[in-house]
Design a protein around this motif. Sequence first.
Motif, PDB file in Angstrom:
ATOM      1  N   ASN A   1      -0.914   5.884  -3.043  1.00 37.90           N
ATOM      2  CA  ASN A   1      -2.335   5.523  -3.014  1.00 37.90           C
ATOM      3  C   ASN A   1      -3.164   6.584  -2.299  1.00 37.90           C
ATOM      4  N   ARG A   2      -2.570   7.254  -1.316  1.00 40.61           N
ATOM      5  CA  ARG A   2      -3.282   8.321  -0.603  1.00 40.61           C
ATOM      6  C   ARG A   2      -2.926   9.692  -1.172  1.00 40.61           C
TER       7      ARG A   2
ATOM      8  N   LEU B   1      -4.731  11.394  -4.094  1.00 40.23           N
ATOM      9  CA  LEU B   1      -6.091  11.907  -3.905  1.00 40.23           C
ATOM     10  C   LEU B   1      -6.124  13.320  -3.319  1.00 40.23           C
TER      11      LEU B   1
ATOM     12  N   GLU C   1      -8.757   8.138   7.471  1.00 40.12           N
ATOM     13  CA  GLU C   1      -9.046   7.101   6.480  1.00 40.12           C
ATOM     14  C   GLU C   1      -9.559   5.869   7.234  1.00 40.12           C
TER      15      GLU C   1
ATOM     16  N   ASN D   1       0.861  -1.182   0.000  1.00 39.11           N
ATOM     17  CA  ASN D   1       0.000   0.000   0.000  1.00 39.11           C
ATOM     18  C   ASN D   1       0.903   1.239   0.000  1.00 39.11           C
TER      19      ASN D   1
ATOM     20  N   TRP E   1      -8.295   0.896  -2.468  1.00 37.65           N
ATOM     21  CA  TRP E   1      -8.785  -0.094  -1.508  1.00 37.65           C
ATOM     22  C   TRP E   1     -10.184   0.253  -0.989  1.00 37.65           C
TER      23      TRP E   1
ATOM     24  N   LYS F   1     -11.981   8.149  -2.682  1.00 30.25           N
ATOM     25  CA  LYS F   1     -11.634   6.843  -2.119  1.00 30.25           C
ATOM     26  C   LYS F   1     -10.381   6.296  -2.771  1.00 30.25           C
ATOM     27  N   THR F   2      -9.612   5.574  -1.975  1.00 29.95           N
ATOM     28  CA  THR F   2      -8.403   4.946  -2.484  1.00 29.95           C
ATOM     29  C   THR F   2      -8.762   3.711  -3.301  1.00 29.95           C
TER      30      THR F   2
END
Length: 261
Positions: free
Chosen positions: A34-35, A38, A189, A30, A248, A245-246
């Motif tokens: 991924n964050r 956004l 999150e 991860n 995941w 949203k990620t």
Amino acid sequence: MSQAMDQEPVPYEDPGAVPYGNFPNYYSFNPPENRISLLTPGLLRKFLHASSEAKNQKDHSHPILAFDVGCNSGQLSVALYDHLMESSKPSDGPSDVHFLCCDIDADLISKAQASNPFPDSITYMTLDIMDSSMVEGPIHRFLDGLGQSTFNIGFCMSVTMWIHLNHGDEGLVEFLRRLTTLCDYLLIEPQPWKCYRSAARRLRKLGRQDFDHFHTLSIRGNMAKKITCILTREGNAELVHRFGKTVWDRSLLLFKINRST
């Protein structure tokens, strides 16, 4: 920390061996991007500029202070620091940013310290946020050392489930309350409820004792909504932005904490 997609990653150390989500190879499955991908460029900085002005009467000599809870081995902390610094402009207020990053796992903190590219600006500390003496002790000493009483922002990235599973409903509520006393903004999150089921299932497959509170939790279902309700009841906080949203399927939610005057 478990993935919310159909196929979950398999860390090289069994998840059951790390019941607090402190996977030693977490960022290999991860990655911080991924964050970070956004986060709208400059938007967090805009909110934090307003927070800093309100606290310091437009005295731009005060730095932005950030608190990263459950930082693991620190890669996301560094990426968040870079994000805030890269979006800095002269008109954005303080250009100095200081992070206090904590995790319950001393080995992960040692790794973070060893690879820290900004030791003057990012501090890593082994700390159990649920231990109230840590709040009254090292956290407040960090704030006092920089002349502030609260952090401008707290980051809580895929941590709420582990607090909830290990400390129950009351523990989750107390954790969120504690963060609201420490931070002016919170970027949270939450893990979806299906991640709870996956974590409990993996523990059972390893033949280990189930999480103490899993079967007695009454706060369940849409966890992003539940956590929003906990934070916003009685006007203590307001949800000011959703960053989407990620991959995941985890929401990034920004809350502003309302201080009584």
